[in-house]
Design a protein around this motif. Structure first.
Motif, short mmCIF file in Angstrom:
data_model
loop_
_atom_site.label_atom_id
_atom_site.label_comp_id
_atom_site.label_asym_id
_atom_site.label_seq_id
_atom_site.Cartn_x
_atom_site.Cartn_y
_atom_site.Cartn_z
N HIS A 241 -0.61 -12.07 13.39
CA HIS A 241 1.06 -11.59 13.69
C HIS A 241 2.28 -11.85 13.71
O HIS A 241 2.88 -12.35 13.08
N ARG B 128 2.65 -12.42 10.21
CA ARG B 128 3.16 -11.66 9.44
C ARG B 128 4.32 -11.16 9.86
O ARG B 128 5.33 -10.76 8.76
N ASP C 127 5.64 -7.62 -0.22
CA ASP C 127 4.16 -7.25 -0.68
C ASP C 127 2.87 -8.01 0.54
O ASP C 127 2.36 -9.44 -0.12
N ILE C 128 2.95 -7.45 0.94
CA ILE C 128 1.49 -7.87 2.62
C ILE C 128 0.38 -7.55 1.46
O ILE C 128 -0.41 -9.07 1.93
N ALA C 129 0.40 -6.57 0.90
CA ALA C 129 -1.08 -6.61 0.54
C ALA C 129 -1.39 -8.20 -0.65
O ALA C 129 -2.55 -8.22 -0.76
N ARG D 36 -8.34 -4.46 7.21
CA ARG D 36 -7.77 -2.84 7.51
C ARG D 36 -6.82 -2.26 7.98
O ARG D 36 -5.67 -2.30 7.35
N ALA D 37 -6.99 -2.39 9.51
CA ALA D 37 -6.89 -1.78 10.25
C ALA D 37 -4.61 -2.24 10.63
O ALA D 37 -4.02 -2.77 11.17
N PHE D 38 -5.15 -4.18 10.05
CA PHE D 38 -3.95 -5.49 10.48
C PHE D 38 -2.54 -5.05 9.07
O PHE D 38 -2.05 -5.02 9.46
N GLY D 39 -3.28 -4.39 7.85
CA GLY D 39 -2.56 -4.29 7.14
C GLY D 39 -3.25 -4.79 5.91
O GLY D 39 -2.88 -4.98 4.91
N ILE D 40 -4.26 -5.37 5.64
CA ILE D 40 -4.43 -6.83 4.43
C ILE D 40 -5.61 -5.30 4.18
O ILE D 40 -7.01 -4.89 4.43
N SER D 41 -5.86 -5.31 2.64
CA SER D 41 -6.38 -4.45 1.86
C SER D 41 -7.30 -5.55 0.72
O SER D 41 -8.61 -5.08 0.94
#
Ligand code: F6P
Length: 546
Positions: A213, A216, A226-228, A242-247
């Motif tokens: 966290h 990020r 571009d977090i992904a 995924r819920a954290f935002g990682i694809s």
């Protein structure tokens, strides 16, 4: 099949042997009596040569120990491990880290393993292809955020294989919930050139999630967009990632224990550092050791002998710790890695039926790279009141990263340093075994010694008892293959020791209680609520609060 080694016939034989003369075995006498002792106790395994001649045992000890292994059905237990039976019985799980390094099409879970491995290595090559570039998105810094098995193995391997690391990539490891770990690193990073790996089997571990966290937030604060692209996850819990935002996630399975996971997706920082070819070589080295463990007869099986030695040292000689002394600076985190591997695996107090064990299990594992350890704690190893077996790891040839750019003079100086390193390792093992008598000490003239103390008293201070056990493991060079084999050797040895003791080496319930208590205390640090706490915790909490 009894799960208790002390209830076997062989244990009785071993006890009788111990009482008759096992306890009195003297290494100097054993070598004098048997000129072939070095050859007798030399074992060749893939990439690792082992000299076990300086363990305090003899041929009879070995025979009793092999009988014990057979009576404990060690081979059947090993086969159950390797074939994927659910031997982690407190969690109903198989234990299949060996499947992670088996060639495609071989052994259990091969299809699943190689599907992830192929995807991971394709990703790795893509990142490495533009590493060090100046365009946004070209990576210069990889930050692995993980703890325990999601940190120690990859960190140890990347350090050890420095000569093989991509010259334009810096790989960092952040583990501690203490922000003093992450904060100094953040000062050096540029968001558009940094790749964060959130490495957590469960994706719930407090330390890892806190650091993830914070990383990020820092990324966004610095204008990262571009977090992904800049965050990936290695986990069995893809939904949480995924819920954290990682694809981009690379998965693994519940049959991979944290401390055995560097071969899985958790090895992503290793693969990024070394590239696909060398990561595969690491796996191949481990697989070669797996094959040795699976197929070599017990008499020539190195992990088996090391496990038997553990039992002999712990339950008969009564040694409560052993020291790991890798004479290679690259292996400086090897003792820390082994602490988790051995102590989290075999620090158990009940048998398969949940009954308390009447014998000791895991000793304390500790150590430091040579020669640094010599200038810190070797005094105690030579002259202290406790006997601590030492495991020397020597590497015959160097692998310096910049060798090609060195002048002949520098090359020769560095070659001499390596000879000094090896001579030191050999000397320490020799000194531990031989020691020095008071008569020998008295005969020596030592300029720094007291001129007023009686010579015979001074000689006592300068006496070394000797007969202190050690073993030496030798590698030709610290290559990816050799390191893979060395780590797999220790994994299998840990299994063997645990199997002989009849414990489950693959759970870790002992880490749960503190975690739960921490959850309770965290809000109390804010509120100051000490209701229901013991006086010590309450008193300390009050002093820390605010
Ligand atoms: O310390 C307990 C433990 O579960 C280890 O076994 C594990 O390696 C570590 O925590 C990290 O767990 P995770 O990979 O789930 O974050």
């Amino acid at each position: 099949m009894s799960s208790r080694c002390d209830q076997t016939v062989a244990w009785g034989g071993l006890r009788g042997h111990w009482e008759a003369h096992g306890r009195d075995l003297d290494l100097r006498t054993l070598f004098a009596q048997d000129p072939g002792r070095f050859e007798r106790w030399a074992i060749e395994a893939p990439h690792v040569f082992a000299d076990l001649s300086r363990a305090r045992w003899d041929v009879a000890t070995g025979q009793h120990l092999l009988s014990l292994a057979r009576e404990c059905q060690l081979e059947a237990r090993r086969d159950a491990l390797l074939s994927g039976q659910p031997i982690n019985h407190t969690e109903d799980r198989a234990v299949l880290h060996t499947a992670l390094r088996a060639p495609k099409g071989q052994g259990p879970q091969s299809y699943a393993v190689h599907a992830v491995l192929d995807a991971l290595l394709a990703y790795v090559e893509q990142v490495r292809a533009t590493a060090g570039g100046t365009e946004p998105g070209c990576i210069t810094d990889v930050v692995n955020i993980g703890i325990g098995g999601s940190d120690l193995g990859p960190q140890m391997v990347v350090q050890a294989l420095d000569a093989w690391v991509h010259p334009k990539l810096r790989v960092h490891f952040i583990s501690n919930v203490d922000g003093h770990d992450l904060a100094p690193l953040l000062r050096t990073l540029r968001p558009q050139h940094t790749l964060f790996i959130v490495a957590s089997k469960t994706f719930t571990t407090q330390e890892t999630m806190a650091n993830a966290h914070a990383a990020r937030q820092w990324f966004l604060d610095q204008g990262g967009t571009d977090i992904a692209r800049h965050f990936v996850a290695t986990t069995t819990n893809v939904e949480a990632a995924r819920a954290f935002g990682i694809s981009t996630t690379f998965g693994f399975w519940d049959w991979v224990g944290g401390r055995f996971s560097l071969w899985s997706a958790i090895g992503l920082p290793i693969a990024l550092a070394l590239g696909a070819k060398h990561f595969k070589a690491l796996l191949a080295g481990a697989h070669a050791m797996d094959t040795h463990f699976a197929q070599a007869p017990l008499e020539r099986n190195l992990p088996v002998w090391l496990g038997l030695m553990d039992l002999w040292n712990r339950n008969f000689h009564g040694h409560s710790s052993h020291c790991i002394a890798p004479y290679h600076q690259g292996l400086r985190r090897f003792p820390a890695f082994l602490q988790q591997l051995v102590m989290e695996s075999n620090g158990k107090r009940v048998d398969a039926q949940g009954l308390p064990l009447p014998y000791a299990t895991s000793d304390v594992v500790w150590g430091e790279a040579g020669t640094n350890g010599q200038h810190a704690f070797f005094q105690m190893l030579h002259q202290g009141t406790d006997v601590v077996p030492v495991e020397f790891v020597l590497v015959r040839r160097t692998a310096h990263r910049d060798e090609a750019t060195w002048s002949p003079e520098l090359r020769s100086l560095m070659a001499r340093q390596h000879q000094a390193l090896l001579a030191n390792g050999l000397a320490q093992a020799q000194a531990l075994m031989w020691g020095k008598t008071a008569q020998e000490a008295a005969r020596e003239t030592v300029p720094t010694a007291s001129k007023v103390m009686a010579p015979d008293v001074l000689a006592q201070h300068r006496t070394f008892p000797g007969n202190r056990p050690s073993i030496t493991l030798m590698l030709e060079q610290l290559t990816p293959e050799a390191l893979g084999a060395l780590v797999a050797l220790y994994e299998h040895r840990t299994f063997v020791t645990g199997a002989l003791w009849g414990i489950n080496s693959f759970d870790q319930w002992g880490v749960e209680l503190g975690k739960a208590m921490c959850k309770d205390l965290l809000p109390r640090l804010e509120s100051g609520d000490t209701r229901g706490l013991d006086a010590a915790t309450a008193g300390l909490l009050q002093r820390l609060k605010g």
